[in-house]
Design a protein around this motif. Structure first.
Motif, mmCIF file in Angstrom:
data_model
loop_
_atom_site.group_PDB
_atom_site.id
_atom_site.type_symbol
_atom_site.label_atom_id
_atom_site.label_comp_id
_atom_site.label_asym_id
_atom_site.label_seq_id
_atom_site.Cartn_x
_atom_site.Cartn_y
_atom_site.Cartn_z
ATOM 1 N N THR A 251 46.712 10.636 18.435
ATOM 2 C CA THR A 251 45.889 11.550 19.349
ATOM 3 C C THR A 251 44.533 11.893 18.261
ATOM 4 O O THR A 251 44.464 12.013 17.389
ATOM 5 C CB THR A 251 47.316 12.998 19.474
ATOM 6 O OG1 THR A 251 47.019 13.235 18.077
ATOM 7 C CG2 THR A 251 47.810 11.933 20.003
ATOM 8 N N LYS A 252 43.698 11.980 19.371
ATOM 9 C CA LYS A 252 42.298 12.863 18.846
ATOM 10 C C LYS A 252 42.587 13.975 18.017
ATOM 11 O O LYS A 252 42.475 14.482 16.805
ATOM 12 C CB LYS A 252 41.110 13.267 19.981
ATOM 13 C CG LYS A 252 40.533 12.435 20.462
ATOM 14 C CD LYS A 252 39.524 13.144 21.593
ATOM 15 C CE LYS A 252 40.217 13.179 22.918
ATOM 16 N NZ LYS A 252 39.407 13.400 24.102
ATOM 17 N N CYS A 255 43.676 13.253 14.915
ATOM 18 C CA CYS A 255 42.869 12.786 13.457
ATOM 19 C C CYS A 255 41.392 14.045 13.316
ATOM 20 O O CYS A 255 41.623 14.194 12.484
ATOM 21 C CB CYS A 255 41.584 11.757 14.439
ATOM 22 S SG CYS A 255 42.309 10.754 15.438
ATOM 23 N N HIS A 273 36.296 9.864 16.872
ATOM 24 C CA HIS A 273 36.710 10.499 17.687
ATOM 25 C C HIS A 273 35.338 10.332 19.495
ATOM 26 O O HIS A 273 34.544 10.977 19.124
ATOM 27 C CB HIS A 273 37.475 11.574 18.405
ATOM 28 C CG HIS A 273 37.261 12.780 18.209
ATOM 29 N ND1 HIS A 273 36.505 13.635 18.473
ATOM 30 C CD2 HIS A 273 37.535 13.509 16.648
ATOM 31 C CE1 HIS A 273 36.059 14.153 18.490
ATOM 32 N NE2 HIS A 273 36.444 14.268 16.781
ATOM 33 N N ARG A 281 28.166 10.378 16.101
ATOM 34 C CA ARG A 281 29.412 9.213 15.809
ATOM 35 C C ARG A 281 28.222 8.035 14.812
ATOM 36 O O ARG A 281 28.922 7.457 14.448
ATOM 37 C CB ARG A 281 29.109 9.023 17.120
ATOM 38 C CG ARG A 281 30.358 7.785 17.396
ATOM 39 C CD ARG A 281 31.064 7.441 19.544
ATOM 40 N NE ARG A 281 31.625 6.239 19.764
ATOM 41 C CZ ARG A 281 32.711 6.226 18.956
ATOM 42 N NH1 ARG A 281 33.186 7.027 19.400
ATOM 43 N NH2 ARG A 281 32.879 4.660 19.338
ATOM 44 N N ALA A 298 40.911 7.101 12.650
ATOM 45 C CA ALA A 298 40.295 7.111 14.437
ATOM 46 C C ALA A 298 41.611 6.777 15.255
ATOM 47 O O ALA A 298 42.826 6.171 14.845
ATOM 48 C CB ALA A 298 39.768 5.857 13.919
ATOM 49 N N THR A 299 41.598 6.865 16.272
ATOM 50 C CA THR A 299 42.535 6.545 16.746
ATOM 51 C C THR A 299 42.231 4.846 17.220
ATOM 52 O O THR A 299 41.304 4.496 17.662
ATOM 53 C CB THR A 299 42.593 6.808 18.667
ATOM 54 O OG1 THR A 299 41.265 7.199 18.977
ATOM 55 C CG2 THR A 299 42.889 8.284 18.033
ATOM 56 N N ALA A 302 38.602 4.611 19.976
ATOM 57 C CA ALA A 302 37.864 5.221 19.535
ATOM 58 C C ALA A 302 37.700 3.736 17.883
ATOM 59 O O ALA A 302 36.113 3.172 18.090
ATOM 60 C CB ALA A 302 37.731 6.226 18.366
#
Ligand code: ADP
Ligand code: MG
Length: 460
Positions: A251-252, A255, A273, A281, A298-299, A302
């Protein structure tokens, strides 16, 4: 799989030569399966994953079909995100070096439309971008696709996930009926079948099942047995001390927590994310790729499609449910003949995931105890080799990497060998320099000029 060299294909000598200069000798499996059909002008539906070399699989034919003297748009590549569009455009530009003056333009949302309209006014042989923005530009009569005879849908399943079905069909309705349509997708949901039915003519289907071989990857699984995950992570990092690591969380929120925890311990870590704005980013990715940060968290979402490879280690902070996702994650390490390291944490209740992962790869996996690892010391972690300077000017100021390198080096400057990766975006540029030389490099840039102008420069 037997090796197939590019010389098996009927390519012009200049194209062959350029491929060789890029270090491309053998085709990847998706290239070997797609290119013969693509070069014959056939429609193609190809199932292939990230990192399989799709861009060259669709770009080589597309580039050979271009007529440089016609400044109309002759090829269109639709991608799900700006990042993927940027990566694809970059790869197309490299592949286009065999011919002079091929113009490739990226058109994506989340960026000012004015400059995009400006760049189209001078003509663009190849347009790469996201469906929404391209549709806007067609509506504004700024983009003419009436001579666009090659259309590519890259990561089509992801575009559908993002709700682009209507836009894709809308955009393609502006291209000639007689065209070549190449569709690439990692999965084949119904939407993809529908797109293919609506847009393609008798497509050849190709599938490349195997992703990366995991035989070069040392996979280790650590049972938590009551240890807090954060502590287990610190212990793993302290023991292996990888120079570049991607940590995957499910999950974000996780992270963000992991990033905070690691930074508090002195690691150069950043989370990637969906909530970051585009500029942040870009900055996170640049600092990781240029070795100013050693850890990226990261997920799967992402990290999807990002060209981050050649990692020393991949850590699964959370184990994924799906073994295919696991193999995909760890495939980012152990590339190019180097041994990779995949480290995973799991709780007792997750043993079923381990079994699925083991079965999927037909491997017996060893389970290890954290207690075999070195105790964490109080020493701060090793700092990354490089540090990034951000320059408040970019492509729109006609800055090129060579200009930045020139400004840093030369009389009383720093050595060229101390300058790392240079990334130039539209309005900002980043340059990595050896960490101990960051202040000197900064001084050099703020007191000197780039392209005859002074720009603000920050050390990140
Ligand atoms: P995908 O779009 O499938 O994720 P890319 O087209 O971005 O993959 O290619 C992944 C990486 O592999 C890129 O860095 C690209 O330059 C490199 N690459 C592609 N084809 C070859 C090849 N035949 N030989 C060596 N490297 C290649
Ligand atoms: Mg790609």
């Amino acid at each position: 799989m037997s090796a197939s060299p590019f010389t098996d294909l009927p390519l012009p000598a200049a194209m062959q030569k350029n491929l060789t200069s890029l270090g491309y000798q053998q085709m990847t499996p998706i290239q070997a399966q797609s290119l013969p059909h693509a070069l014959e002008g056939k429609d193609l539906i190809a199932k292939a994953k990230t990192g399989s070399g799709k861009t060259a699989a669709f770009s080589i034919g597309l580039l050979l079909n271009l007529n440089q003297r016609d400044f109309g748009t002759q090829a269109l590549v639709l991608c799900p995100t700006r990042e993927l569009s940027t990566q694809v455009a970059k790869e197309i530009r490299r592949l286009a070096r065999f011919k002079d003056n091929i113009k490739v333009v990226t058109l994506c949302g989340g960026q000012p439309i004015g400059p995009q309209i400006g760049s189209l006014a001078h003509g663009a042989h190849v347009v790469v971008g996201t469906p929404g923005r391209i549709q806007d530009l067609i509506r504004k009569n700024k983009l003419d696709l009436s001579r666009c005879t090659t259309v590519v849908l890259d990561e089509a399943d992801r575009m559908l996930d993002m709700g682009f079905f209507e836009q894709i069909e809308g955009v393609i309705s502006h291209t000639p009926k007689k065209r070549q349509t190449l569709l690439f997708s990692a999965t084949y949901p119904d939407g993809i079948k529908q797109l293919s039915k609506d847009l393609q003519d008798n497509p050849v289907e190709v599938t490349v099942e195997a992703i990366h071989s995991t035989s070069q990857i040392d996979q280790r699984f650590f049972a938590l047995n009551g240890t807090r995950k954060e502590d287990a992570l610190s212990r793993i990092l302290g023991h292996y001390q990888p120079e570049s690591t991607v940590i995957f969380c499910n999950t974000k929120a996780q992270c963000a927590d992991v990033a905070d925890h690691l930074r508090a311990q002195g690691y150069f870590a950043a989370a990637l994310h969906g909530d970051l704005d585009q500029r942040d980013r870009d900055q996170v990715l640049v600092q990781f790729a240029n070795r100013s940060n050693s850890i990226l968290i990261a997920t799967d979402v992402a990290a999807r499609g990002l060209d981050i490879s050649d990692l020393q280690a991949v850590i699964n902070y959370d184990l994924p449910r799906d073994p295919e996702v696991y193999v995909h994650r760890i495939g980012r390490t152990g590339r190019a003949g180097k041994e990779g390291l995949a480290l995973s944490l799991y709780r007792d209740s997750e043993e079923y995931k381990l079994e699925a992962i083991s079965e999927y790869q037909s491997l017996t996996l060893d389970q290890e105890s954290l207690s075999t690892l070195k105790k964490t010391s109080d020493e701060l972690p090793e700092k990354p080799a490089m540090r990034t300077l951000a320059i408040a000017g970019g492509r729109k100021d006609k800055i090129r990497p060579g200009d930045i390198l020139g400004a840093l080096t030369g009389d009383a400057g720093i050595a060229g060998s101390a300058v790392g990766k240079i990334d130039v975006f539209d309005f900002v540029a980043y340059v990595a320099v050896e960490r101990s030389l960051a202040r000197k490099a900064h001084g050099r840039l703020i007191n000197g000029k780039i392209k005859g102008r002074r720009f603000k420069v920050r050390i990140l």
